[in-house]
Structures are given as C-alpha cells and as structure tokens.
Design a protein around this motif. Structure first.
Motif, PDB file in Angstrom:
ATOM      1  N   GLN A  17       0.818  -1.212   0.000  1.00 34.58           N
ATOM      2  CA  GLN A  17       0.000   0.000   0.000  1.00 34.58           C
ATOM      3  C   GLN A  17       0.854   1.264   0.000  1.00 34.58           C
ATOM      4  N   ARG A  18       1.951   1.239   0.759  1.00 34.43           N
ATOM      5  CA  ARG A  18       2.818   2.420   0.833  1.00 34.43           C
ATOM      6  C   ARG A  18       3.405   2.752  -0.538  1.00 34.43           C
ATOM      7  N   TYR A  19       3.870   1.724  -1.254  1.00 33.61           N
ATOM      8  CA  TYR A  19       4.459   1.961  -2.577  1.00 33.61           C
ATOM      9  C   TYR A  19       3.387   2.264  -3.613  1.00 33.61           C
ATOM     10  N   LEU A  20       2.221   1.666  -3.479  1.00 33.88           N
ATOM     11  CA  LEU A  20       1.136   1.954  -4.421  1.00 33.88           C
ATOM     12  C   LEU A  20       0.716   3.417  -4.341  1.00 33.88           C
ATOM     13  N   LYS A  21       0.704   3.973  -3.139  1.00 32.91           N
ATOM     14  CA  LYS A  21       0.355   5.389  -2.986  1.00 32.91           C
ATOM     15  C   LYS A  21       1.378   6.281  -3.682  1.00 32.91           C
ATOM     16  N   LEU A  22       2.662   5.934  -3.547  1.00 32.10           N
ATOM     17  CA  LEU A  22       3.705   6.711  -4.217  1.00 32.10           C
ATOM     18  C   LEU A  22       3.562   6.616  -5.735  1.00 32.10           C
ATOM     19  N   LEU A  23       3.336   5.409  -6.228  1.00 30.24           N
ATOM     20  CA  LEU A  23       3.220   5.212  -7.673  1.00 30.24           C
ATOM     21  C   LEU A  23       1.970   5.873  -8.235  1.00 30.24           C
ATOM     22  N   GLU A  24       0.902   5.889  -7.454  1.00 28.48           N
ATOM     23  CA  GLU A  24      -0.316   6.564  -7.893  1.00 28.48           C
ATOM     24  C   GLU A  24      -0.096   8.070  -7.992  1.00 28.48           C
ATOM     25  N   ARG A  25       0.561   8.639  -6.979  1.00 27.33           N
ATOM     26  CA  ARG A  25       0.809  10.087  -6.987  1.00 27.33           C
ATOM     27  C   ARG A  25       1.693  10.502  -8.159  1.00 27.33           C
ATOM     28  N   SER A  26       2.593   9.601  -8.589  1.00 27.28           N
ATOM     29  CA  SER A  26       3.480   9.926  -9.702  1.00 27.28           C
ATOM     30  C   SER A  26       2.823   9.699 -11.057  1.00 27.28           C
ATOM     31  N   GLY A  27       1.614   9.128 -11.060  1.00 27.02           N
ATOM     32  CA  GLY A  27       0.902   8.888 -12.308  1.00 27.02           C
ATOM     33  C   GLY A  27       1.199   7.555 -12.951  1.00 27.02           C
ATOM     34  N   ARG A  28       2.017   6.730 -12.303  1.00 26.77           N
ATOM     35  CA  ARG A  28       2.338   5.423 -12.870  1.00 26.77           C
ATOM     36  C   ARG A  28       1.223   4.408 -12.645  1.00 26.77           C
ATOM     37  N   VAL A  29       0.507   4.564 -11.541  1.00 22.62           N
ATOM     38  CA  VAL A  29      -0.549   3.623 -11.178  1.00 22.62           C
ATOM     39  C   VAL A  29      -1.900   4.324 -11.222  1.00 22.62           C
ATOM     40  N   ARG A  30      -2.887   3.621 -11.740  1.00 27.01           N
ATOM     41  CA  ARG A  30      -4.268   4.139 -11.788  1.00 27.01           C
ATOM     42  C   ARG A  30      -5.092   3.425 -10.734  1.00 27.01           C
ATOM     43  N   LEU A  31      -5.792   4.194  -9.912  1.00 29.42           N
ATOM     44  CA  LEU A  31      -6.641   3.645  -8.856  1.00 29.42           C
ATOM     45  C   LEU A  31      -8.093   3.633  -9.312  1.00 29.42           C
ATOM     46  N   SER A  32      -8.769   2.515  -9.082  1.00 27.51           N
ATOM     47  CA  SER A  32     -10.202   2.428  -9.348  1.00 27.51           C
ATOM     48  C   SER A  32     -10.874   1.781  -8.141  1.00 27.51           C
ATOM     49  N   LEU A  33     -12.170   1.909  -8.054  1.00 24.43           N
ATOM     50  CA  LEU A  33     -12.922   1.360  -6.932  1.00 24.43           C
ATOM     51  C   LEU A  33     -13.855   0.259  -7.412  1.00 24.43           C
ATOM     52  N   LYS A  34     -13.865  -0.825  -6.684  1.00 26.54           N
ATOM     53  CA  LYS A  34     -14.759  -1.942  -6.981  1.00 26.54           C
ATOM     54  C   LYS A  34     -15.799  -2.023  -5.874  1.00 26.54           C
ATOM     55  N   TYR A  35     -17.063  -1.827  -6.239  1.00 28.24           N
ATOM     56  CA  TYR A  35     -18.132  -1.806  -5.255  1.00 28.24           C
ATOM     57  C   TYR A  35     -18.779  -3.178  -5.133  1.00 28.24           C
ATOM     58  N   GLY A  36     -18.895  -3.642  -3.890  1.00 32.52           N
ATOM     59  CA  GLY A  36     -19.595  -4.886  -3.623  1.00 32.52           C
ATOM     60  C   GLY A  36     -21.004  -4.593  -3.159  1.00 32.52           C
ATOM     61  N   GLU A  37     -21.667  -5.637  -2.710  1.00 30.46           N
ATOM     62  CA  GLU A  37     -23.046  -5.464  -2.255  1.00 30.46           C
ATOM     63  C   GLU A  37     -23.106  -4.702  -0.938  1.00 30.46           C
ATOM     64  N   THR A  38     -22.105  -4.940  -0.080  1.00 40.02           N
ATOM     65  CA  THR A  38     -22.087  -4.246   1.206  1.00 40.02           C
ATOM     66  C   THR A  38     -20.656  -3.811   1.522  1.00 40.02           C
ATOM     67  N   GLY A  39     -20.545  -2.932   2.505  1.00 42.36           N
ATOM     68  CA  GLY A  39     -19.222  -2.544   2.977  1.00 42.36           C
ATOM     69  C   GLY A  39     -18.568  -1.495   2.104  1.00 42.36           C
ATOM     70  N   ARG A  40     -17.315  -1.194   2.444  1.00 44.24           N
ATOM     71  CA  ARG A  40     -16.562  -0.167   1.736  1.00 44.24           C
ATOM     72  C   ARG A  40     -16.094  -0.694   0.386  1.00 44.24           C
ATOM     73  N   PRO A  41     -15.960   0.195  -0.621  1.00 45.06           N
ATOM     74  CA  PRO A  41     -15.457  -0.251  -1.929  1.00 45.06           C
ATOM     75  C   PRO A  41     -13.999  -0.690  -1.832  1.00 45.06           C
ATOM     76  N   GLU A  42     -13.641  -1.653  -2.643  1.00 45.64           N
ATOM     77  CA  GLU A  42     -12.260  -2.153  -2.657  1.00 45.64           C
ATOM     78  C   GLU A  42     -11.417  -1.331  -3.616  1.00 45.64           C
ATOM     79  N   HIS A  43     -10.239  -0.920  -3.173  1.00 50.42           N
ATOM     80  CA  HIS A  43      -9.311  -0.195  -4.035  1.00 50.42           C
ATOM     81  C   HIS A  43      -8.612  -1.199  -4.957  1.00 50.42           C
ATOM     82  N   ARG A  44      -8.590  -0.872  -6.247  1.00 50.22           N
ATOM     83  CA  ARG A  44      -7.938  -1.736  -7.247  1.00 50.22           C
ATOM     84  C   ARG A  44      -6.902  -0.901  -8.003  1.00 50.22           C
ATOM     85  N   TYR A  45      -5.770  -1.518  -8.333  1.00 46.15           N
ATOM     86  CA  TYR A  45      -4.648  -0.777  -8.925  1.00 46.15           C
ATOM     87  C   TYR A  45      -4.225  -1.409 -10.242  1.00 46.15           C
TER      88      TYR A  45
END
Length: 225
Positions: free
Chosen positions: A191-219
């Motif tokens: 997670q720590r490295y994914l945040k760095l890579l996302e901020r630099s534009g190398r990684v794209r973050l998307s959200l996966k919504y389930g039936e209940t609960g918080r959405p899952e972060h996908r990279y």
C-alpha cells in the motif's frame, strides 16, 4: 504452457529453481541441465521457450552458451539466474539478448515476478500486427526494472520495481492484498508503494463496489508510463 529449461551446475539449486518454476501458473519445467553441453543438447533435441541460465558452468560460462545458441539460430529466450554480479557480466548479458538478470540468492517471489512479467510480454507479442508508440513502450518496459519514480528517503527502488512488475504481469486491476501476495511482501508495504506510484501517475486507482461494505481499491499500471 511456457516450457522452461533450468540450467545450473549445482544439482540441488537446479531442483529448487525447478520447483519454483512449477509453482507459477502457465509454466512447466521440461528439463534440467548441469553443464553447457548438456543444455545445448537438450535445446537442440526439443522445443524450449525459456532458459533459466546460470553463468558459472563447468565446461563454459552461460554467456558463451548464449552466443553458441544464437550462432546456431536458436532464439530461445534467456533469463540469467546467477551469482555473477560484476557489471561487465551484467552488461554482456544485456548486449547478448538476455531478457532479465536475477542475482542469487533470491526467493520464490523474486523469480515469480520475473516469470510473470515474461508471460505478460509473450501475451503482448503474440498479438502480432503493428504497434503504436504506447504499445512499443509497454513491450520494452515489460521486463525492465526502470520506470519507478524518484522515491523518498527510506524507500527501495527494488521494492517499487517489484510492485511495478506484478502490475505489468496482471491481466487486470489488483487489490493491495493481491499485489502483496504476488510480490512476497506485506500488505502495508504494498500500500505504501502503491500510494507513491499513484501520486506519480504510474498507477491508476479504481474502486470496486460490492453489495455491502466499503469499496475495494484496485490498482493497474498505466500503459504509457
């Protein structure tokens, strides 16, 4: 299936490497060799997609074997798996067409990342046809350890590159937990490295919504970076 020949002068090490390969989906070991002559004989006798090649062999070194393979017209892909870490050998391996270079000792996660990146490269190349610049960049970057952003103090370029390789090898977006498992690291580290890579534009973050609960972060790795 991707057919692999494991070449190492140490019988025990060859068995360990073969066992590692067998654990990666899509790969199978079709032979083991403990000398350059044995490896050459097997490569001439049967189809092999990829050679995991040690440099220190009893009859001649691994790079000499690569030269002989190319002289004979054998275009089998090569990943060097060796304790040789001097820059001269690494540079020679690169110039002679080795796709990747893995320094001993290594763990299963390190080899798996290399193999999955290689599989991703094959899938890309199997499509054939012509490529736009973004596709060319992705092909050339599939096995590279470059492409990580400038990292803050205390962060490892090797770890960032491992996260990158996992994402490049994936068929689609992954969760932080999936990335951590494939890279052989903790979820918190991923997670720590994914945040760095996302901020630099190398990684794209998307959200996966389930039936209940918080959405899952996908990279996913961005195709053009």
């Amino acid at each position: 299936m991707i057919d692999v020949l494991v070449v190492d002068d140490d019988v025990r090490v060859a068995e360990i490497n073969a066992a590692y390969v067998a654990k990666v989906a899509g790969f199978r070991v079709v032979g083991r060799a403990h000398s350059a002559a044995d490896a050459l004989a097997q490569l001439q006798a049967a189809h092999v997609d990829l050679v995991l090649l040690d440099h220190y062999l009893p009859d001649r070194n691994g790079l000499a074997l690569v030269q002989e393979l190319r002289a004979l017209g054998l275009q089998t892909d090569v990943i060097m798996v060796t304790a040789a870490r001097d820059i001269e050998t690494v540079q020679a391996a690169m110039r002679q067409g080795a796709l990747q270079y893995l320094v001993k000792p290594f763990n299963f996660a390190g080899l798996r990342t290399k193999l999955e990146a290689y599989a991703a490269l094959r899938r890309t190349l199997d499509g054939g046809g012509e490529a736009e610049q973004a596709e060319v960049d992705r092909i050339f970057g599939a096995l590279s350890v470059a492409g990580s952003p400038d990292l803050p103090k205390g962060h490892s370029p090797t770890t960032a590159a491992m996260v990158r390789q996992v994402l490049l090898a994936a068929g689609g977006p992954l969760s932080a937990q999936e990335i951590a498992e494939r890279a052989g690291m903790s979820r918190q580290t991923a997670q720590r490295y994914l945040k760095l890579l996302e901020r630099s534009g190398r990684v794209r973050l998307s959200l996966k919504y389930g039936e209940t609960g918080r959405p899952e972060h996908r990279y996913a790795w961005t195709a053009s970076r």
